[in-house]
Enzyme design. Structure first.
Site, PDB file in Angstrom:
ATOM      1  N   ASN A 101       0.838  -1.214   0.000  1.00  0.00           N
ATOM      2  CA  ASN A 101       0.000   0.000   0.000  1.00  0.00           C
ATOM      3  C   ASN A 101       0.863   1.251   0.000  1.00  0.00           C
ATOM      4  O   ASN A 101       0.541   2.239  -0.659  1.00  0.00           O
ATOM      5  CB  ASN A 101      -0.950  -0.008   1.206  1.00  0.00           C
ATOM      6  CG  ASN A 101      -2.188  -0.838   0.936  1.00  0.00           C
ATOM      7  OD1 ASN A 101      -3.035  -0.453   0.140  1.00  0.00           O
ATOM      8  ND2 ASN A 101      -2.265  -1.995   1.579  1.00  0.00           N
ATOM      9  N   ARG A 113       4.380   2.040  25.609  1.00  0.00           N
ATOM     10  CA  ARG A 113       3.961   2.404  24.258  1.00  0.00           C
ATOM     11  C   ARG A 113       4.115   3.896  24.005  1.00  0.00           C
ATOM     12  O   ARG A 113       4.452   4.326  22.912  1.00  0.00           O
ATOM     13  CB  ARG A 113       2.505   1.982  24.027  1.00  0.00           C
ATOM     14  CG  ARG A 113       2.355   0.475  23.888  1.00  0.00           C
ATOM     15  CD  ARG A 113       1.042   0.115  23.270  1.00  0.00           C
ATOM     16  NE  ARG A 113      -0.056   0.277  24.193  1.00  0.00           N
ATOM     17  CZ  ARG A 113      -1.312   0.555  23.833  1.00  0.00           C
ATOM     18  NH1 ARG A 113      -1.606   0.717  22.567  1.00  0.00           N
ATOM     19  NH2 ARG A 113      -2.256   0.678  24.717  1.00  0.00           N
ATOM     20  N   LEU A 144       1.506  -2.426  12.304  1.00  0.00           N
ATOM     21  CA  LEU A 144       0.858  -3.384  13.197  1.00  0.00           C
ATOM     22  C   LEU A 144       1.165  -3.108  14.670  1.00  0.00           C
ATOM     23  O   LEU A 144       1.619  -3.982  15.405  1.00  0.00           O
ATOM     24  CB  LEU A 144       1.254  -4.813  12.792  1.00  0.00           C
ATOM     25  CG  LEU A 144       0.900  -5.152  11.338  1.00  0.00           C
ATOM     26  CD1 LEU A 144       1.376  -6.543  10.961  1.00  0.00           C
ATOM     27  CD2 LEU A 144      -0.601  -5.004  11.072  1.00  0.00           C
ATOM     28  N   ARG A 145       0.955  -1.868  15.100  1.00  0.00           N
ATOM     29  CA  ARG A 145       1.101  -1.510  16.509  1.00  0.00           C
ATOM     30  C   ARG A 145      -0.157  -0.788  16.952  1.00  0.00           C
ATOM     31  O   ARG A 145      -0.672   0.072  16.224  1.00  0.00           O
ATOM     32  CB  ARG A 145       2.275  -0.534  16.709  1.00  0.00           C
ATOM     33  CG  ARG A 145       3.631  -1.158  16.630  1.00  0.00           C
ATOM     34  CD  ARG A 145       3.929  -2.076  17.755  1.00  0.00           C
ATOM     35  NE  ARG A 145       4.057  -1.406  19.052  1.00  0.00           N
ATOM     36  CZ  ARG A 145       4.430  -2.026  20.164  1.00  0.00           C
ATOM     37  NH1 ARG A 145       4.694  -3.313  20.140  1.00  0.00           N
ATOM     38  NH2 ARG A 145       4.527  -1.375  21.301  1.00  0.00           N
ATOM     39  N   LEU A 171      -2.052   1.998  18.873  1.00  0.00           N
ATOM     40  CA  LEU A 171      -1.636   3.360  19.211  1.00  0.00           C
ATOM     41  C   LEU A 171      -2.387   3.844  20.452  1.00  0.00           C
ATOM     42  O   LEU A 171      -3.564   3.532  20.636  1.00  0.00           O
ATOM     43  CB  LEU A 171      -1.916   4.290  18.031  1.00  0.00           C
ATOM     44  CG  LEU A 171      -1.146   3.930  16.756  1.00  0.00           C
ATOM     45  CD1 LEU A 171      -1.679   4.719  15.559  1.00  0.00           C
ATOM     46  CD2 LEU A 171       0.349   4.184  16.932  1.00  0.00           C
ATOM     47  N   HIS A 225      -7.800  -0.745   6.175  1.00  0.00           N
ATOM     48  CA  HIS A 225      -8.142  -2.006   6.843  1.00  0.00           C
ATOM     49  C   HIS A 225      -8.755  -2.952   5.810  1.00  0.00           C
ATOM     50  O   HIS A 225      -9.618  -2.535   5.023  1.00  0.00           O
ATOM     51  CB  HIS A 225      -9.137  -1.736   7.978  1.00  0.00           C
ATOM     52  CG  HIS A 225      -9.493  -2.982   8.728  1.00  0.00           C
ATOM     53  ND1 HIS A 225      -8.605  -3.617   9.587  1.00  0.00           N
ATOM     54  CD2 HIS A 225     -10.620  -3.727   8.728  1.00  0.00           C
ATOM     55  CE1 HIS A 225      -9.185  -4.691  10.080  1.00  0.00           C
ATOM     56  NE2 HIS A 225     -10.392  -4.790   9.580  1.00  0.00           N
ATOM     57  N   VAL A 259      -9.725   0.778  17.901  1.00  0.00           N
ATOM     58  CA  VAL A 259      -8.992   0.135  16.806  1.00  0.00           C
ATOM     59  C   VAL A 259      -9.935  -0.202  15.645  1.00  0.00           C
ATOM     60  O   VAL A 259     -11.048  -0.685  15.858  1.00  0.00           O
ATOM     61  CB  VAL A 259      -8.312  -1.162  17.313  1.00  0.00           C
ATOM     62  CG1 VAL A 259      -7.575  -1.862  16.179  1.00  0.00           C
ATOM     63  CG2 VAL A 259      -7.343  -0.828  18.426  1.00  0.00           C
ATOM     64  N   GLU A 268      -7.388  -2.287  -2.370  1.00  0.00           N
ATOM     65  CA  GLU A 268      -6.702  -1.407  -1.412  1.00  0.00           C
ATOM     66  C   GLU A 268      -5.789  -0.432  -2.149  1.00  0.00           C
ATOM     67  O   GLU A 268      -5.729   0.754  -1.830  1.00  0.00           O
ATOM     68  CB  GLU A 268      -5.865  -2.237  -0.426  1.00  0.00           C
ATOM     69  CG  GLU A 268      -6.683  -3.126   0.496  1.00  0.00           C
ATOM     70  CD  GLU A 268      -5.819  -3.826   1.535  1.00  0.00           C
ATOM     71  OE1 GLU A 268      -4.893  -3.205   2.071  1.00  0.00           O
ATOM     72  OE2 GLU A 268      -6.071  -5.014   1.812  1.00  0.00           O
TER      73      GLU A 268
HETATM   74  C1  GAR Z   1      -2.882  -4.642   4.108  1.00  0.00           C
HETATM   75  O1  GAR Z   1      -3.743  -5.632   3.608  1.00  0.00           O
HETATM   76  C2  GAR Z   1      -3.611  -3.760   5.099  1.00  0.00           C
HETATM   77  O2  GAR Z   1      -4.943  -3.538   4.764  1.00  0.00           O
HETATM   78  C3  GAR Z   1      -3.482  -4.566   6.368  1.00  0.00           C
HETATM   79  O3  GAR Z   1      -2.179  -5.062   6.347  1.00  0.00           O
HETATM   80  C4  GAR Z   1      -1.783  -5.263   4.983  1.00  0.00           C
HETATM   81  C5  GAR Z   1      -0.456  -4.611   4.768  1.00  0.00           C
HETATM   82  O4  GAR Z   1       0.043  -4.931   3.486  1.00  0.00           O
HETATM   83  N1  GAR Z   1      -3.743  -3.773   7.520  1.00  0.00           N
HETATM   84  C6  GAR Z   1      -4.358  -4.214   8.605  1.00  0.00           C
HETATM   85  O5  GAR Z   1      -4.745  -5.350   8.739  1.00  0.00           O
HETATM   86  C7  GAR Z   1      -4.544  -3.166   9.704  1.00  0.00           C
HETATM   87  N2  GAR Z   1      -5.588  -3.542  10.607  1.00  0.00           N
HETATM   88  P1  GAR Z   1       1.109  -4.001   2.781  1.00  0.00           P
HETATM   89  O6  GAR Z   1       2.285  -3.888   3.770  1.00  0.00           O
HETATM   90  O7  GAR Z   1       1.489  -4.764   1.556  1.00  0.00           O
HETATM   91  O8  GAR Z   1       0.475  -2.694   2.500  1.00  0.00           O
END
Ligand code: GAR
Length: 217
Positions: free
Chosen positions: A16, A68, A93-94, A96, A112, A147, A177
């Site tokens: 992304n 944190r 992935l943290r 906040l 998401h 979250v 996405e």
């Molecule tokens: C993506 O699918 C994003 O939507 C998800 O992690 C992936 C990251 O992929 N995010 C979550 O699950 C947040 N709750 P990327 O590093 O290739 O963008």
């Protein structure tokens, strides 16, 4: 046009992030990506950000243990140093703290992999398949202390196939996405999307009248 200065926060491969960087290359894009920051040393996305000529920073969350806020203060210093206007979470992935979220109130967005408010949390594709939903997708939203919640800016949907696995479904959602995140950033950076009474409204985007029915008939 003064471009808004954007930082992207990642923890992993950064696909992304790459979609945002590519979109921001367009001369008329209202934002520029000035910093990519990771809480994981060696996250795949850091390498591709550097290859695209973007400054990167790594602030590992692990050494801060359970403190944190101390970790976030270190991130905040870096963001202020780069005069950041907007923060994009892209697979960051943290969790906040409310303190950090408050610093970026109305100026931090997240993607998401589900049609919120369904399937907050992890393993969204597995859970959607287990429930047998026929339409699934992805959401870009403003970040609030809860979250995977907050005013929704853009959503994109895909049909779910009977023979889908979490991998095949996730791959189709990921393509969506990569389309909706640049669009959401464009809307926020240009001021076309703003929060009114807890929901996001957009001034110029017109909703497509297309109907998605699954299975189709
Ligand atoms: C993506 O699918 C994003 O939507 C998800 O992690 C992936 C990251 O992929 N995010 C979550 O699950 C947040 N709750 P990327 O590093 O290739 O963008």
């Amino acid at each position: 046009m003064t471009k808004r200065r954007v930082a992207i926060l990642i923890s992993g491969r950064g696909s992304n992030m790459a979609a945002l960087i590519q979109a921001a290359n367009a001369p008329d894009f209202p934002a520029e990506i000035v910093l990519v920051m990771s809480n994981i040393a060696g996250a795949g996305g850091l390498e591709s950000a550097r290859a695209a000529g973007i400054e990167t920073a790594t602030i590992e969350s692990k050494p801060f243990g359970r403190d944190r806020e101390a970790f976030e203060r270190a991130m905040q210093d870096e963001l202020l140093k780069h005069k950041i206007d907007l923060v994009c979470l892209a697979g960051f992935l943290r969790l906040l703290t409310p303190w950090f979220v408050q610093q970026w109130d109305g100026r931090m967005i997240n993607i998401h992999p589900a049609l919120l408010p369904s399937y907050r949390g992890l393993h969204t594709h597995e859970r959607a398949l287990a429930d047998g939903v026929k339409i699934h997708g992805a959401t870009v939203h403003f970040v609030i202390p809860d979250v995977d919640a907050g005013p929704i800016i853009v959503q994109g949907a895909v049909t779910v196939h009977d023979n889908d696995t979490a991998e095949t479904l996730g791959a189709r959602v990921l393509q969506v996405e990569h389309r909706i995140y640049p669009q959401a950033l464009r809307m926020v950076a240009s001021g076309q999307a703003s929060i009114h009474g807890g929901v996001c409204k957009s001034t110029t985007a017109t909703a497509s009248e297309k109907t998605l029915i699954s299975p189709s008939f």
